[in-house]
Scaffold this motif. Structure first.
Motif: not given
Length: 367
Positions: A184-213
């Motif tokens: 579910g994470i393609g090129k566009v979503t990946l670019k957006k995640m990297h801009a938010l500092g999300i590169k690893k699973g642990k980085d994604l887990k550190a983000k709140s549900l509100e931020i991800l929403d």
């Protein structure tokens, strides 16, 4: 009860079948698709071809440049379906909970299996051995507690490998993953995640549900759950694809008929690419048009044969598009979106028929 889920994926399936059936192809860079000077796309590449950077869905012309020694082979879908049926028979020897994702990939729930084997890893081992024994083809497998983990595990040790992610290993396993491997994470979503500092699973887990929403909409809740190892999707043994489609929303509304038909040609080519990846015997083709005022219109045509070729898809799509131009009673311009989809005919008939539908929810749900 902790579930025991397997994900089994055949290795370079189409290319491996070709190498099995033609000894001259073994050890050679085989590219299923082509010809190399066509506008077609690669639907499979052997591991020898992948070393040159050839990948499925890549334009054949690009594959030929990357791998000049590549041998282009015309797809033989009937042969692939025959092997796929044999593989499915092997799965059903162990469990009825088999969800075929494509000809070469499936989920299996072996929590309760027909042979009462206590360990899912042993089931996976036996299945892989039996597949090789009966087809001379290799398969890779992932074993874990849910679909998400099992699917990612499969890719950790390909080809001809198996990865087990036990319940106590799940958190550490996900934390260490690059988010690029998350379904579910393609090129566009990946670019957006990297801009938010999300590169690893642990980085994604550190983000709140509100931020991800806020940043990913409905997908945010999915990302929030799976990075914590939560996935309660069941294995659906009777899942049946009802449609397959492709569409494009334009940055600027189209008003020139030349541009419109050019975009339709590109959409037909994309739909052909998806058909190569996941064959679907659709006999009804539907054209979807959304105007600048967000009005949606569709036209459908059913034949007594399956649409498989981009040229035929474009020919019928053009015919349906002309219905808007000649028979709508109003100008079709400007257009903000075009789409083509295939589905099964609603009624069996040997006569072609043109239908008009104005309800968006009648359009195939894959879009």
């Amino acid at each position: 009860m902790i579930r025991k889920i397997l994900h089994v994926d055949m290795d370079a399936f189409y290319a491996s079948v070709e190498q099995r059936d033609n000894p001259a192809y073994r050890g050679k860079p085989i590219i299923v698709g082509g010809p190399p000077d066509s506008r077609g796309v690669v639907c499979a590449a052997s591991y020898e071809a992948r070393k040159f950077g050839v990948r499925s869905a890549m334009p054949c012309s690009q594959a030929a440049r990357l791998c000049p020694s590549g041998i282009f082979v015309t797809p033989r879908f009937e042969a692939y379906r025959k092997v796929s049926s044999k593989i499915r028979e092997i799965f059903l020897e162990y469990t009825d909970l088999v969800e075929m994702l494509s000809l070469d990939e499936a989920f299996l729930d072996v929590t309760q299996n027909k042979k009462n084997i206590p360990y899912a890893s042993q089931v996976a081992k036996e299945i892989r051995e039996k597949i090789f024994e009966e087809t001379q083809l290799t398969a890779s497998a992932g074993v874990s507690i849910n679909k998400f983990l099992a699917k990612i595990a499969t890719d950790q040790n390909k080809p001809n490998g198996m990865t087990i992610v036990r319940p106590e290993q799940a958190e550490q396993f996900i934390d260490s993953l690059d988010v690029s491997v998350f379904p579910g994470i393609g090129k566009v979503t990946l670019k957006k995640m990297h801009a938010l500092g999300i590169k690893k699973g642990k980085d994604l887990k550190a983000k709140s549900l509100e931020i991800l929403d806020q940043n990913f909409g409905k997908s945010g809740r999915w990302f929030y759950a799976v990075c914590r190892g939560l996935d309660d999707r069941q294995v659906e043994p009777y899942r049946e694809r009802k449609s397959l489609g492709a569409e494009s929303t334009f940055q600027k509304d189209l008003e020139n008929s030349t541009d419109i038909f050019r975009e339709l040609s590109d959409i037909a080519e994309e739909l052909e690419r998806r058909l190569l990846q996941k064959p679907f015997p659709g006999k009804t083709i539907t054209l979807k048009v959304k105007f600048s005022d967000f009005t949606l219109k569709t036209r459908s045509l059913t034949e007594d044969y399956s649409f498989l070729d981009k040229n035929e898809l474009y020919r019928i799509g053009s015919k349906l598009l002309e219905e808007f131009i000649l028979g709508s009673g109003k100008s079709i311009f400007p257009i903000r979106l075009l789409g083509l989809s295939l589905s099964h005919p609603e009624a069996s008939s040997k006569n072609s028929q043109i239908k008009s539908e104005d309800e968006e929810d009648l359009f195939p749900s894959l879009f």
